[in-house]
Design a protein around this motif. Structure first.
Motif, mmCIF file in Angstrom:
data_model
loop_
_atom_site.group_PDB
_atom_site.id
_atom_site.type_symbol
_atom_site.label_atom_id
_atom_site.label_comp_id
_atom_site.label_asym_id
_atom_site.label_seq_id
_atom_site.Cartn_x
_atom_site.Cartn_y
_atom_site.Cartn_z
ATOM 1 N N PRO A 74 0.819 -1.225 0.000
ATOM 2 C CA PRO A 74 0.000 0.000 0.000
ATOM 3 C C PRO A 74 0.853 1.276 0.000
ATOM 4 O O PRO A 74 0.483 2.259 -0.657
ATOM 5 C CB PRO A 74 -0.814 -0.102 1.287
ATOM 6 N N ALA A 75 1.974 1.253 0.704
ATOM 7 C CA ALA A 75 2.838 2.436 0.723
ATOM 8 C C ALA A 75 3.432 2.690 -0.654
ATOM 9 O O ALA A 75 3.454 3.836 -1.136
ATOM 10 C CB ALA A 75 3.942 2.270 1.759
ATOM 11 N N MET A 76 3.912 1.641 -1.293
ATOM 12 C CA MET A 76 4.479 1.804 -2.631
ATOM 13 C C MET A 76 3.405 2.231 -3.634
ATOM 14 O O MET A 76 3.677 3.035 -4.525
ATOM 15 C CB MET A 76 5.160 0.515 -3.082
ATOM 16 N N ALA A 77 2.199 1.716 -3.484
ATOM 17 C CA ALA A 77 1.101 2.110 -4.362
ATOM 18 C C ALA A 77 0.784 3.597 -4.185
ATOM 19 O O ALA A 77 0.514 4.308 -5.163
ATOM 20 C CB ALA A 77 -0.133 1.270 -4.087
ATOM 21 N N HIS A 78 0.839 4.077 -2.946
ATOM 22 C CA HIS A 78 0.587 5.490 -2.676
ATOM 23 C C HIS A 78 1.625 6.368 -3.350
ATOM 24 O O HIS A 78 1.284 7.351 -4.024
ATOM 25 C CB HIS A 78 0.572 5.735 -1.155
ATOM 26 N N PHE A 79 2.900 6.020 -3.196
ATOM 27 C CA PHE A 79 3.958 6.831 -3.787
ATOM 28 C C PHE A 79 3.985 6.691 -5.310
ATOM 29 O O PHE A 79 4.306 7.655 -6.017
ATOM 30 C CB PHE A 79 5.310 6.492 -3.169
ATOM 31 N N LEU A 80 3.633 5.534 -5.826
ATOM 32 C CA LEU A 80 3.530 5.364 -7.271
ATOM 33 C C LEU A 80 2.403 6.230 -7.832
ATOM 34 O O LEU A 80 2.547 6.842 -8.895
ATOM 35 C CB LEU A 80 3.304 3.894 -7.615
ATOM 36 N N ARG A 81 1.303 6.298 -7.115
ATOM 37 C CA ARG A 81 0.189 7.162 -7.526
ATOM 38 C C ARG A 81 0.631 8.624 -7.548
ATOM 39 O O ARG A 81 0.309 9.364 -8.479
ATOM 40 C CB ARG A 81 -0.993 6.973 -6.571
ATOM 41 N N LEU A 82 1.385 9.038 -6.526
ATOM 42 C CA LEU A 82 1.895 10.409 -6.516
ATOM 43 C C LEU A 82 2.859 10.646 -7.678
ATOM 44 O O LEU A 82 2.869 11.722 -8.286
ATOM 45 C CB LEU A 82 2.596 10.704 -5.182
ATOM 46 N N GLY A 83 3.678 9.639 -7.988
ATOM 47 C CA GLY A 83 4.586 9.751 -9.125
ATOM 48 C C GLY A 83 3.835 9.883 -10.439
ATOM 49 O O GLY A 83 4.236 10.638 -11.327
ATOM 50 N N LEU A 84 2.719 9.146 -10.568
ATOM 51 C CA LEU A 84 1.896 9.256 -11.772
ATOM 52 C C LEU A 84 1.225 10.621 -11.870
ATOM 53 O O LEU A 84 1.144 11.207 -12.946
ATOM 54 C CB LEU A 84 0.834 8.155 -11.791
ATOM 55 N N ILE A 85 0.755 11.127 -10.749
ATOM 56 C CA ILE A 85 0.129 12.448 -10.745
ATOM 57 C C ILE A 85 1.145 13.528 -11.098
ATOM 58 O O ILE A 85 0.826 14.508 -11.770
ATOM 59 C CB ILE A 85 -0.539 12.726 -9.378
ATOM 60 N N SER A 86 2.397 13.324 -10.683
ATOM 61 C CA SER A 86 3.422 14.316 -10.985
ATOM 62 C C SER A 86 3.713 14.407 -12.475
ATOM 63 O O SER A 86 4.326 15.373 -12.928
ATOM 64 C CB SER A 86 4.712 14.015 -10.214
ATOM 65 N N ALA A 87 3.249 13.418 -13.252
ATOM 66 C CA ALA A 87 3.418 13.489 -14.703
ATOM 67 C C ALA A 87 2.699 14.701 -15.292
ATOM 68 O O ALA A 87 3.056 15.158 -16.381
ATOM 69 C CB ALA A 87 2.913 12.209 -15.358
ATOM 70 N N LEU A 88 1.730 15.234 -14.587
ATOM 71 C CA LEU A 88 1.081 16.462 -15.040
ATOM 72 C C LEU A 88 2.061 17.627 -15.040
ATOM 73 O O LEU A 88 1.899 18.580 -15.806
ATOM 74 C CB LEU A 88 -0.124 16.786 -14.151
ATOM 75 N N LEU A 89 3.081 17.560 -14.195
ATOM 76 C CA LEU A 89 4.103 18.608 -14.154
ATOM 77 C C LEU A 89 5.235 18.345 -15.138
ATOM 78 O O LEU A 89 5.608 19.215 -15.911
ATOM 79 C CB LEU A 89 4.687 18.722 -12.736
ATOM 80 N N TRP A 90 5.798 17.161 -15.094
ATOM 81 C CA TRP A 90 6.987 16.900 -15.904
ATOM 82 C C TRP A 90 6.665 16.380 -17.292
ATOM 83 O O TRP A 90 7.499 16.458 -18.190
ATOM 84 C CB TRP A 90 7.955 15.966 -15.200
ATOM 85 N N GLY A 91 5.466 15.878 -17.514
ATOM 86 C CA GLY A 91 5.114 15.307 -18.816
ATOM 87 C C GLY A 91 5.209 16.294 -19.974
ATOM 88 O O GLY A 91 5.910 16.028 -20.962
ATOM 89 N N PRO A 92 4.531 17.442 -19.898
ATOM 90 C CA PRO A 92 4.634 18.405 -21.006
ATOM 91 C C PRO A 92 6.052 18.932 -21.217
ATOM 92 O O PRO A 92 6.480 19.121 -22.355
ATOM 93 C CB PRO A 92 3.696 19.540 -20.582
ATOM 94 N N ILE A 93 6.778 19.119 -20.137
ATOM 95 C CA ILE A 93 8.163 19.592 -20.247
ATOM 96 C C ILE A 93 9.018 18.523 -20.913
ATOM 97 O O ILE A 93 9.862 18.829 -21.762
ATOM 98 C CB ILE A 93 8.733 19.941 -18.852
ATOM 99 N N MET A 94 8.793 17.265 -20.574
ATOM 100 C CA MET A 94 9.551 16.181 -21.182
ATOM 101 C C MET A 94 9.242 16.069 -22.670
ATOM 102 O O MET A 94 10.141 15.838 -23.477
ATOM 103 C CB MET A 94 9.268 14.862 -20.473
ATOM 104 N N VAL A 95 7.991 16.255 -23.054
ATOM 105 C CA VAL A 95 7.621 16.202 -24.463
ATOM 106 C C VAL A 95 8.323 17.321 -25.240
ATOM 107 O O VAL A 95 8.832 17.107 -26.351
ATOM 108 C CB VAL A 95 6.082 16.283 -24.629
ATOM 109 N N LEU A 96 8.384 18.508 -24.663
ATOM 110 C CA LEU A 96 9.100 19.610 -25.309
ATOM 111 C C LEU A 96 10.591 19.294 -25.437
ATOM 112 O O LEU A 96 11.204 19.586 -26.469
ATOM 113 C CB LEU A 96 8.908 20.907 -24.513
ATOM 114 N N SER A 97 11.159 18.715 -24.414
ATOM 115 C CA SER A 97 12.575 18.349 -24.458
ATOM 116 C C SER A 97 12.819 17.299 -25.535
ATOM 117 O O SER A 97 13.780 17.390 -26.304
ATOM 118 C CB SER A 97 13.015 17.827 -23.089
ATOM 119 N N LEU A 98 11.947 16.299 -25.613
ATOM 120 C CA LEU A 98 12.084 15.245 -26.628
ATOM 121 C C LEU A 98 11.915 15.805 -28.038
ATOM 122 O O LEU A 98 12.625 15.400 -28.959
ATOM 123 C CB LEU A 98 11.051 14.145 -26.387
ATOM 124 N N SER A 99 10.989 16.726 -28.202
ATOM 125 C CA SER A 99 10.740 17.267 -29.535
ATOM 126 C C SER A 99 11.893 18.120 -30.042
ATOM 127 O O SER A 99 12.029 18.319 -31.249
ATOM 128 C CB SER A 99 9.441 18.068 -29.559
#
Length: 110
Positions: A74-99
């Motif tokens: 359950p603890a790892m699932a909680h932190f994994l969920r937070l990591g997935l939610i953080s994709a809202l922050l780093w996802g668009p920036i990563m796409v710009l970097s990749l492009s």
């Protein structure tokens, strides 16, 4: 309060920019390697985001034993969920970097 929100968001965004750039030094040029690089960068960022939130909890004074009171899964699932939610922050920036990576290609053309 702003430090608790803005600084972690900026760190995640900056790492989201740097991870693909760093991985591009290892991956070959080309469209197919770029797609594989994007997948690997996403996995790396997911792991880094998960670890980042775990570190934030510990730095804010939450004892590690309390985090794992209900068990490891359950603890790892909680932190994994937070990591997935953080994709809202780093996802668009990563796409710009990749492009922006193909403009540095020497042997391949986009």
């Amino acid at each position: 309060m702003a430090e608790g929100l803005i600084v972690p968001a900026l760190v995640l965004a900056m790492v989201g920019w740097l991870v693909p750039r760093g991985l591009s030094l290892v991956f070959p040029e080309g469209v197919r390697p770029l797609m594989i690089l994007a997948f690997v960068a996403t996995l790396v960022m997911l792991a880094l985001g998960t670890g980042f939130f775990f570190l934030l909890y510990v730095l804010q004074g939450v004892p590690i034993g309390v985090l794992f009171d209900e068990g490891i899964v359950p603890a790892m699932a909680h932190f994994l969920r937070l990591g997935l939610i953080s994709a809202l922050l780093w996802g668009p920036i990563m796409v710009l970097s990749l492009s922006g990576l193909p403009k540095f290609w020497v042997t391949e053309k986009w």
